[in-house]
Write a protein that holds these residues in place. Sequence first.
Motif, PDB file in Angstrom:
ATOM      1  N   PRO A  65       0.821  -1.296   0.065  1.00 20.91           N
ATOM      2  CA  PRO A  65       0.003  -0.152  -0.038  1.00 20.91           C
ATOM      3  C   PRO A  65       0.808   1.390  -0.023  1.00 20.91           C
ATOM      4  O   PRO A  65       0.477   2.218  -0.775  1.00 20.91           O
ATOM      5  CB  PRO A  65      -0.715  -0.174   1.383  1.00 20.91           C
ATOM      6  CG  PRO A  65      -0.784  -1.663   1.434  1.00 20.91           C
ATOM      7  CD  PRO A  65       0.307  -2.158   1.067  1.00 20.91           C
ATOM      8  N   MET A  66       1.983   1.336   0.559  1.00 22.60           N
ATOM      9  CA  MET A  66       2.995   2.441   0.727  1.00 22.60           C
ATOM     10  C   MET A  66       3.654   2.718  -0.800  1.00 22.60           C
ATOM     11  O   MET A  66       4.596   3.767  -0.703  1.00 22.60           O
ATOM     12  CB  MET A  66       3.793   2.472   2.044  1.00 22.60           C
ATOM     13  CG  MET A  66       4.683   1.348   1.814  1.00 22.60           C
ATOM     14  SD  MET A  66       4.143  -0.482   2.438  1.00 22.60           S
ATOM     15  CE  MET A  66       3.425  -0.010   4.189  1.00 22.60           C
ATOM     16  N   VAL A  67       3.470   1.722  -1.536  1.00 22.03           N
ATOM     17  CA  VAL A  67       4.316   1.850  -2.732  1.00 22.03           C
ATOM     18  C   VAL A  67       3.289   1.882  -4.005  1.00 22.03           C
ATOM     19  O   VAL A  67       3.563   3.063  -4.698  1.00 22.03           O
ATOM     20  CB  VAL A  67       5.092   0.458  -3.274  1.00 22.03           C
ATOM     21  CG1 VAL A  67       5.695   0.723  -4.469  1.00 22.03           C
ATOM     22  CG2 VAL A  67       6.259   0.317  -1.879  1.00 22.03           C
ATOM     23  N   ALA A 118      17.559  -4.806   0.323  1.00 23.40           N
ATOM     24  CA  ALA A 118      18.203  -3.325   0.270  1.00 23.40           C
ATOM     25  C   ALA A 118      17.342  -2.559  -0.636  1.00 23.40           C
ATOM     26  O   ALA A 118      17.215  -1.321  -0.275  1.00 23.40           O
ATOM     27  CB  ALA A 118      19.578  -3.504  -0.579  1.00 23.40           C
ATOM     28  N   LEU A 119      16.440  -3.042  -1.587  1.00 23.45           N
ATOM     29  CA  LEU A 119      15.747  -2.351  -2.379  1.00 23.45           C
ATOM     30  C   LEU A 119      14.534  -1.909  -1.507  1.00 23.45           C
ATOM     31  O   LEU A 119      14.146  -0.675  -1.677  1.00 23.45           O
ATOM     32  CB  LEU A 119      15.234  -3.240  -3.546  1.00 23.45           C
ATOM     33  CG  LEU A 119      13.862  -2.452  -4.314  1.00 23.45           C
ATOM     34  CD1 LEU A 119      14.499  -1.390  -5.173  1.00 23.45           C
ATOM     35  CD2 LEU A 119      13.439  -3.653  -5.323  1.00 23.45           C
ATOM     36  N   ALA A 120      13.861  -2.653  -0.633  1.00 21.67           N
ATOM     37  CA  ALA A 120      12.582  -2.221   0.118  1.00 21.67           C
ATOM     38  C   ALA A 120      12.922  -1.151   1.045  1.00 21.67           C
ATOM     39  O   ALA A 120      12.453  -0.323   1.427  1.00 21.67           O
ATOM     40  CB  ALA A 120      12.205  -3.647   0.626  1.00 21.67           C
ATOM     41  N   THR A 125      12.508   4.305   2.636  1.00 20.40           N
ATOM     42  CA  THR A 125      13.162   5.605   3.430  1.00 20.40           C
ATOM     43  C   THR A 125      13.611   6.677   2.626  1.00 20.40           C
ATOM     44  O   THR A 125      13.581   7.809   3.176  1.00 20.40           O
ATOM     45  CB  THR A 125      14.561   5.122   4.240  1.00 20.40           C
ATOM     46  OG1 THR A 125      15.448   4.488   3.269  1.00 20.40           O
ATOM     47  CG2 THR A 125      14.011   3.821   5.096  1.00 20.40           C
ATOM     48  N   VAL A 126      14.148   6.426   1.266  1.00 23.82           N
ATOM     49  CA  VAL A 126      14.780   7.542   0.613  1.00 23.82           C
ATOM     50  C   VAL A 126      13.297   8.273  -0.272  1.00 23.82           C
ATOM     51  O   VAL A 126      13.297   9.518  -0.264  1.00 23.82           O
ATOM     52  CB  VAL A 126      15.842   7.104  -0.443  1.00 23.82           C
ATOM     53  CG1 VAL A 126      16.198   8.341  -1.434  1.00 23.82           C
ATOM     54  CG2 VAL A 126      16.910   6.527   0.332  1.00 23.82           C
ATOM     55  N   LEU A 127      12.539   7.664  -0.584  1.00 22.99           N
ATOM     56  CA  LEU A 127      11.603   8.123  -1.425  1.00 22.99           C
ATOM     57  C   LEU A 127      10.199   8.371  -0.628  1.00 22.99           C
ATOM     58  O   LEU A 127      10.026   7.258   0.061  1.00 22.99           O
ATOM     59  CB  LEU A 127      11.086   7.035  -2.613  1.00 22.99           C
ATOM     60  CG  LEU A 127      12.120   6.834  -3.796  1.00 22.99           C
ATOM     61  CD1 LEU A 127      11.889   6.077  -4.795  1.00 22.99           C
ATOM     62  CD2 LEU A 127      12.739   8.205  -4.372  1.00 22.99           C
ATOM     63  N   ARG A 133       7.835   5.881  -5.679  1.00 24.44           N
ATOM     64  CA  ARG A 133       8.178   4.380  -5.333  1.00 24.44           C
ATOM     65  C   ARG A 133       7.588   3.592  -6.384  1.00 24.44           C
ATOM     66  O   ARG A 133       8.247   2.600  -6.584  1.00 24.44           O
ATOM     67  CB  ARG A 133       7.383   4.222  -3.923  1.00 24.44           C
ATOM     68  CG  ARG A 133       7.995   4.742  -3.002  1.00 24.44           C
ATOM     69  CD  ARG A 133       7.169   4.697  -1.341  1.00 24.44           C
ATOM     70  NE  ARG A 133       7.713   5.382  -0.330  1.00 24.44           N
ATOM     71  CZ  ARG A 133       7.198   5.482   0.807  1.00 24.44           C
ATOM     72  NH1 ARG A 133       6.005   5.130   1.035  1.00 24.44           N
ATOM     73  NH2 ARG A 133       7.954   6.009   1.872  1.00 24.44           N
ATOM     74  N   SER A 134       6.436   4.014  -6.938  1.00 26.17           N
ATOM     75  CA  SER A 134       5.941   2.924  -8.011  1.00 26.17           C
ATOM     76  C   SER A 134       6.551   2.815  -9.149  1.00 26.17           C
ATOM     77  O   SER A 134       6.946   1.986  -9.770  1.00 26.17           O
ATOM     78  CB  SER A 134       4.460   3.529  -8.377  1.00 26.17           C
ATOM     79  OG  SER A 134       3.363   3.095  -7.202  1.00 26.17           O
TER      80      SER A 134
END
Length: 258
Positions: A65-67, A118-120, A125-127, A133-134
């Motif tokens: 949901p957050m992506v 690492a991707l998750a 955290t960065v975007l 993110r999508s």
Amino acid sequence: MVSQLVNTIRNVVGITGNVIALFLFLSPVPTFIRIWKKGSVEQFSPVPYLATLVNCIVWVIYGLPMVHPNSVLVITINAAGTAIEVVFLTLFLIFCHDKKKRLKVLLIIMVELIFMAALATLILTVLHTTQRRSIIVGIIAILFNVMMYAAPLSVMKLVITTKSVEYMPFFLSLASFANGVAWTTYAFLPFDPFIAVPNGVGTIFSLAQLLLYATYYKSTKRIIAARKEAKMEMHLSLSELAVANGDVDPKKTAGATP
């Protein structure tokens, strides 16, 4: 009213896609039953299962949901796919008697898991917007999804070289084709390029596999029949040699009673 109808159709197609994708993920079961019975992976390649594992994980991240909101159907099937591929790869490692090959598969699995973690972490955290993110996860998902569909290309090369489809499971190719068609349709309700592109490409790859299967099906039957005949002839030759050397009672070999 129109948007509600489109949403309903999208959900129906998505559920259908979930069912088809589940069959896709489970289609190698006959292959692994064969591996289990023979106690060896023979010439079967781990590449499709490694590619599918990383593909499923990245799509789970994409569906969060957050992506990418409103993507529950993407999460459910890919979470199931992740679990199934873990089981398949575990069985592959158990029945792989080539230590170098087993170590290579283990290293690839570790690299995949580290990369996904690492991707998750970076994405969350960065975007700070779902749109960004999508886009990032979607681009990565396209790459891995195409890899999953393209993974059998090495097997296709083996098919063309040997003129045999023995090591290219038919149901895996058929399920891949149906899965590609379903998710390509889903991606147009509304349009989602990150789902449409890889599944469109996957549909083409899977169709190529089915065409190969149709082309070399008869020659495969002939090759398998010739192999069985050769084994029978070898067995008879060994039996005759044993009789000639006096190791076996010829009456017993012929099935005669004393």
